[in-house]
Design a protein around this motif. Sequence first.
Motif, short mmCIF file in Angstrom:
data_model
loop_
_atom_site.label_atom_id
_atom_site.label_comp_id
_atom_site.label_asym_id
_atom_site.label_seq_id
_atom_site.Cartn_x
_atom_site.Cartn_y
_atom_site.Cartn_z
N THR A 1 0.94 -1.00 -0.24
CA THR A 1 0.15 0.05 -0.07
C THR A 1 0.81 1.26 -0.08
O THR A 1 1.75 1.50 0.79
CB THR A 1 -0.89 0.16 1.19
OG1 THR A 1 -1.75 -1.21 1.27
CG2 THR A 1 -1.74 1.19 1.11
N ILE A 2 0.63 2.19 -0.93
CA ILE A 2 1.21 3.53 -1.04
C ILE A 2 0.31 4.53 -0.98
O ILE A 2 -0.83 4.34 -1.80
CB ILE A 2 2.03 3.51 -2.15
CG1 ILE A 2 3.29 2.62 -2.41
CG2 ILE A 2 2.55 5.06 -2.36
CD1 ILE A 2 4.26 2.85 -3.29
N ILE B 1 5.89 2.71 -9.21
CA ILE B 1 5.08 1.92 -8.68
C ILE B 1 4.68 0.86 -9.10
O ILE B 1 4.34 -0.13 -8.44
CB ILE B 1 3.59 3.01 -8.66
CG1 ILE B 1 3.92 4.39 -7.41
CG2 ILE B 1 2.52 2.23 -7.88
CD1 ILE B 1 2.96 5.23 -7.54
N ILE C 1 2.53 -4.71 -4.85
CA ILE C 1 1.84 -3.22 -4.63
C ILE C 1 0.38 -3.64 -4.90
O ILE C 1 0.04 -4.36 -6.21
CB ILE C 1 2.31 -2.05 -5.35
CG1 ILE C 1 1.51 -0.83 -4.96
CG2 ILE C 1 2.11 -2.34 -6.81
CD1 ILE C 1 1.72 -0.27 -3.55
N CYS D 1 -2.65 2.05 -4.45
CA CYS D 1 -1.97 3.36 -4.49
C CYS D 1 -3.05 4.48 -4.63
O CYS D 1 -3.79 4.51 -5.46
CB CYS D 1 -1.22 3.60 -5.69
SG CYS D 1 -0.19 5.33 -5.83
N LEU E 1 -5.08 2.00 -8.67
CA LEU E 1 -4.93 3.61 -8.49
C LEU E 1 -6.21 4.06 -8.10
O LEU E 1 -7.19 3.80 -8.68
CB LEU E 1 -4.38 4.24 -9.76
CG LEU E 1 -4.21 5.67 -9.50
CD1 LEU E 1 -3.08 6.14 -8.60
CD2 LEU E 1 -3.93 6.48 -11.07
#
Length: 405
Positions: free
Chosen positions: A325-326, A352, A358, A361, A389
């Motif tokens: 997670t970003i 990313i 991932i 985001c 995203l």
Amino acid sequence: MKARLPLELFATIVDCLHGDFAALHNLSTVSSTFRSLAQRKIFYEVSLSIPSSTEQPNFGSAEVLLEHLGESPHLVDYVRRLNITDDGSTREMNAFTMQGDDAFIHILSSFKHLSAIIFRRRTNGLSKIEWVNLPPNMQTAILESLRCPTVVRVEILGTIQDFHLQLLADCHALEHLRVFDMEPWHPRALPSKTSPPVQKIALKSLELREATPSSSKMIFSFICDSESVDLSQLTSLRVEINSITWHLLIKETEAFLRKVFGSLKCLHYSRPLHARRHDFYSSTLDLSIPSHLECLRISTNLAGNGFPWLIKCLGRIPPCSGLNTIKLHLKLDMDVPSYLRDVDWAVLDTLICTLPNIRSCHIYIWTVTRSILRMLGGILPLAQSKGILRVTIWFCSATQQSLVF
């Protein structure tokens, strides 16, 4: 209906109304079952104000709260979170008492099942309470509550001016500490007994937001005291220091990050606004991201060298990273045309999407003008195609409008 449906179903219904006090109040009149469940939500968190000469009768005043709970004593057992608020009255001498002090102490000692105590200001425009000027019996009552074995969270949010963190040394159950905008404490605030505690504080999460370098150094000094605090279990960290003298704290911050990186799972770092200037010494802290980190949150202003700094930090993520997670909180509050030269979304998109684990985001963009939308049409196309995203744009205006896509 009550005989056929399990109690867990009723509890689920009440959980959906969390925070809607009007609905919870209405629900409490339906039946005894709903009354009990609704009251547990309504009285889960209460406020108790430190008495002062300017205090007006309100639900948070000790006398009113004591009278209300006296009529329904079972409600005391429902209280889990307590907000201790000041009323902007700085007592000028130690042991100076006011009407309501006894009620404050009595009601405070009545809460036996607290899990969190939060010190917060009622009104920002008022002066702060001074800890050294509170009567000794009130200080004792507050410290006894903090040291209760059920209290695992303490938050100090810019209210008691000179509360020394060393006073928390005997809070053995403390796991989550949040310190926002604490001012430098006076030497008089130091506890008289400074011997090491029998049991260390084993912190699991820590949030720091400071405005002055002197208080920040004091906080780092206490947190890094190996005799009082155990950081081996720290999994969540937030660091946000927006001082104009930020360069004085870089070494302390870097040393602290190295100290806790072995256990961190979630990191939130807020880059100081003044660090965006090209001529601001060598004031940019380069984050080293541990491979076992799961959630990374960065707050920065993209103006000046903000975007290159962000790319540099994300570029330091190990190829074998477990990051899933970003969250990027990006401010675009400067001259909009400059971003066309400074920001290359394709580089961010590539960084990313090359992360193997991932899954999410989320980019929060703060701006003061809608014209910024012109440069966001093709933001992170690869991340969008992968479905990882989410973008939220906040227009900082009187209406605080947001746009999510």
